[in-house]
Design a protein around this motif. Structure first.
Motif, PDB file in Angstrom:
ATOM      1  N   GLN A 272       0.805  -1.167   0.278  1.00  0.00           N
ATOM      2  CA  GLN A 272      -0.320   0.039   0.250  1.00  0.00           C
ATOM      3  C   GLN A 272       1.313   1.231  -0.262  1.00  0.00           C
ATOM      4  O   GLN A 272       0.660   2.123   0.659  1.00  0.00           O
ATOM      5  CB  GLN A 272      -0.892  -0.041   1.443  1.00  0.00           C
ATOM      6  N   PHE A 273       2.184   1.300  -0.639  1.00  0.00           N
ATOM      7  CA  PHE A 273       2.798   2.597  -0.412  1.00  0.00           C
ATOM      8  C   PHE A 273       2.356   2.989  -1.865  1.00  0.00           C
ATOM      9  O   PHE A 273       1.492   2.498  -3.450  1.00  0.00           O
ATOM     10  CB  PHE A 273       4.666   1.788  -0.794  1.00  0.00           C
ATOM     11  N   THR A 274       3.188   4.177  -2.248  1.00  0.00           N
ATOM     12  CA  THR A 274       2.581   4.909  -3.443  1.00  0.00           C
ATOM     13  C   THR A 274       4.381   4.688  -4.527  1.00  0.00           C
ATOM     14  O   THR A 274       5.164   5.394  -3.743  1.00  0.00           O
ATOM     15  CB  THR A 274       2.262   6.614  -3.666  1.00  0.00           C
ATOM     16  N   VAL A 275       4.458   5.258  -5.520  1.00  0.00           N
ATOM     17  CA  VAL A 275       5.327   4.650  -6.585  1.00  0.00           C
ATOM     18  C   VAL A 275       6.086   6.108  -5.779  1.00  0.00           C
ATOM     19  O   VAL A 275       7.311   6.120  -5.849  1.00  0.00           O
ATOM     20  CB  VAL A 275       4.822   5.008  -7.771  1.00  0.00           C
ATOM     21  N   THR A 276       5.369   7.067  -5.979  1.00  0.00           N
ATOM     22  CA  THR A 276       6.574   8.698  -5.484  1.00  0.00           C
ATOM     23  C   THR A 276       6.565   8.285  -4.030  1.00  0.00           C
ATOM     24  O   THR A 276       8.051   9.320  -4.376  1.00  0.00           O
ATOM     25  CB  THR A 276       4.843   9.750  -5.561  1.00  0.00           C
ATOM     26  N   SER A 277       5.782   7.778  -3.377  1.00  0.00           N
ATOM     27  CA  SER A 277       6.634   7.862  -1.600  1.00  0.00           C
ATOM     28  C   SER A 277       7.907   6.843  -2.254  1.00  0.00           C
ATOM     29  O   SER A 277       8.523   7.231  -1.082  1.00  0.00           O
ATOM     30  CB  SER A 277       6.290   7.123  -1.239  1.00  0.00           C
ATOM     31  N   VAL A 278       8.041   5.605  -2.657  1.00  0.00           N
ATOM     32  CA  VAL A 278       9.247   5.181  -2.779  1.00  0.00           C
ATOM     33  C   VAL A 278      10.044   5.624  -3.363  1.00  0.00           C
ATOM     34  O   VAL A 278      11.200   5.742  -2.886  1.00  0.00           O
ATOM     35  CB  VAL A 278       8.313   3.606  -3.308  1.00  0.00           C
ATOM     36  N   VAL A 279      10.083   5.967  -4.315  1.00  0.00           N
ATOM     37  CA  VAL A 279      10.987   6.154  -5.700  1.00  0.00           C
ATOM     38  C   VAL A 279      11.823   7.479  -4.457  1.00  0.00           C
ATOM     39  O   VAL A 279      13.522   7.767  -4.187  1.00  0.00           O
ATOM     40  CB  VAL A 279      10.656   7.138  -6.736  1.00  0.00           C
ATOM     41  N   ASP A 280      10.953   8.418  -3.653  1.00  0.00           N
ATOM     42  CA  ASP A 280      11.595   9.539  -2.982  1.00  0.00           C
ATOM     43  C   ASP A 280      12.128   8.978  -1.941  1.00  0.00           C
ATOM     44  O   ASP A 280      13.190   9.370  -1.620  1.00  0.00           O
ATOM     45  CB  ASP A 280      10.278  10.469  -2.481  1.00  0.00           C
ATOM     46  N   VAL A 281      11.990   7.836  -1.310  1.00  0.00           N
ATOM     47  CA  VAL A 281      12.174   7.409  -0.012  1.00  0.00           C
ATOM     48  C   VAL A 281      13.862   7.433  -0.262  1.00  0.00           C
ATOM     49  O   VAL A 281      15.073   7.656   0.304  1.00  0.00           O
ATOM     50  CB  VAL A 281      12.267   6.868   1.149  1.00  0.00           C
ATOM     51  N   ALA A 282      14.075   6.174  -1.167  1.00  0.00           N
ATOM     52  CA  ALA A 282      15.107   5.158  -1.671  1.00  0.00           C
ATOM     53  C   ALA A 282      16.154   6.599  -2.328  1.00  0.00           C
ATOM     54  O   ALA A 282      17.141   6.427  -2.165  1.00  0.00           O
ATOM     55  CB  ALA A 282      14.661   4.696  -2.628  1.00  0.00           C
ATOM     56  N   LEU A 283      15.329   7.418  -3.296  1.00  0.00           N
ATOM     57  CA  LEU A 283      17.152   8.147  -3.457  1.00  0.00           C
ATOM     58  C   LEU A 283      17.159   9.045  -2.617  1.00  0.00           C
ATOM     59  O   LEU A 283      18.456   9.631  -1.878  1.00  0.00           O
ATOM     60  CB  LEU A 283      15.526   9.492  -4.590  1.00  0.00           C
ATOM     61  N   GLN A 284      16.273   9.463  -1.025  1.00  0.00           N
ATOM     62  CA  GLN A 284      16.838  10.676   0.254  1.00  0.00           C
ATOM     63  C   GLN A 284      17.816   9.630   0.946  1.00  0.00           C
ATOM     64  O   GLN A 284      19.157   9.972   1.085  1.00  0.00           O
ATOM     65  CB  GLN A 284      15.459  10.915   1.596  1.00  0.00           C
ATOM     66  N   GLU A 285      17.362   8.059   0.660  1.00  0.00           N
ATOM     67  CA  GLU A 285      18.472   7.191   1.550  1.00  0.00           C
ATOM     68  C   GLU A 285      19.905   7.390   1.041  1.00  0.00           C
ATOM     69  O   GLU A 285      20.827   7.283   1.589  1.00  0.00           O
ATOM     70  CB  GLU A 285      18.309   5.628   1.795  1.00  0.00           C
ATOM     71  N   LEU A 286      19.801   6.901  -0.721  1.00  0.00           N
ATOM     72  CA  LEU A 286      21.469   6.960  -1.650  1.00  0.00           C
ATOM     73  C   LEU A 286      22.269   8.557  -1.048  1.00  0.00           C
ATOM     74  O   LEU A 286      22.952   8.324  -1.124  1.00  0.00           O
ATOM     75  CB  LEU A 286      20.621   7.038  -2.677  1.00  0.00           C
ATOM     76  N   LEU A 287      21.133   9.776  -1.298  1.00  0.00           N
ATOM     77  CA  LEU A 287      21.739  11.064  -1.283  1.00  0.00           C
ATOM     78  C   LEU A 287      22.711  10.923  -0.006  1.00  0.00           C
ATOM     79  O   LEU A 287      23.403  11.597   0.162  1.00  0.00           O
ATOM     80  CB  LEU A 287      20.658  12.251  -1.332  1.00  0.00           C
ATOM     81  N   ASP A 288      21.481  10.698   1.242  1.00  0.00           N
ATOM     82  CA  ASP A 288      22.427  10.728   2.407  1.00  0.00           C
ATOM     83  C   ASP A 288      23.500   9.878   3.077  1.00  0.00           C
ATOM     84  O   ASP A 288      24.980  10.081   3.493  1.00  0.00           O
ATOM     85  CB  ASP A 288      20.915   9.985   3.854  1.00  0.00           C
ATOM     86  N   ARG A 289      23.376   9.113   2.173  1.00  0.00           N
ATOM     87  CA  ARG A 289      24.644   8.180   2.247  1.00  0.00           C
ATOM     88  C   ARG A 289      26.165   8.709   1.387  1.00  0.00           C
ATOM     89  O   ARG A 289      27.424   8.635   2.089  1.00  0.00           O
ATOM     90  CB  ARG A 289      24.739   6.097   1.414  1.00  0.00           C
ATOM     91  N   TYR A 290      26.046   8.971   0.664  1.00  0.00           N
ATOM     92  CA  TYR A 290      26.428   9.712  -0.004  1.00  0.00           C
ATOM     93  C   TYR A 290      27.291  11.433   0.093  1.00  0.00           C
ATOM     94  O   TYR A 290      27.127  12.567  -0.292  1.00  0.00           O
ATOM     95  CB  TYR A 290      26.837   9.541  -1.628  1.00  0.00           C
TER      96      TYR A 290
END
Length: 110
Positions: A78-96
């Motif tokens: 029950q997620f949205t594509v927008t929320s999944v992509v945003d969370v995944a990108l935020q985690e990647l950006l934080d990692r770098y």
């Protein structure tokens, strides 16, 4: 994820492939009934102000296997594509260690 079908635009293609503009004399309301364009003031007064952060469109290509996994996650959790992509990108950006941006999308001097 691919979408098919018309999106309600005002243009069409000629037989030569060029775009043409079609006049649009009425609008549709959620019930599907056409209304005159002159009544947009009445409709506008019923709209609520936008809530939440400013969003921008992001278009990209992904592997078919990634799309299949994303569709599964959206359907089964029950997620949205927008929320999944945003969370995944935020985690990647934080990692770098990419600096955070303000709500308007500007990165301050670091």
């Amino acid at each position: 994820m691919a979408q098919a079908g018309k999106r309600g635009g005002h243009s069409a293609r000629t037989s030569e492939g060029r775009r043409t503009s079609k006049p649009h004399n009425d609008a549709r309301v959620p019930g599907g009934d056409p209304v005159a364009v002159g009544s947009t003031e009445a409709l506008t007064s019923k709209l609520e102000p936008r809530r939440g952060p400013v969003k921008v469109q992001l278009n990209t290509w992904v592997l078919a296997s990634t799309e299949a996994r994303l569709k599964w996650l959206v359907k089964n959790r029950q997620f949205t594509v927008t929320s999944v992509v945003d969370v995944a990108l935020q985690e990647l950006l934080d990692r770098y260690d990419v600096p955070p941006a303000d709500p308007d999308g500007r990165i301050g001097e670091q």
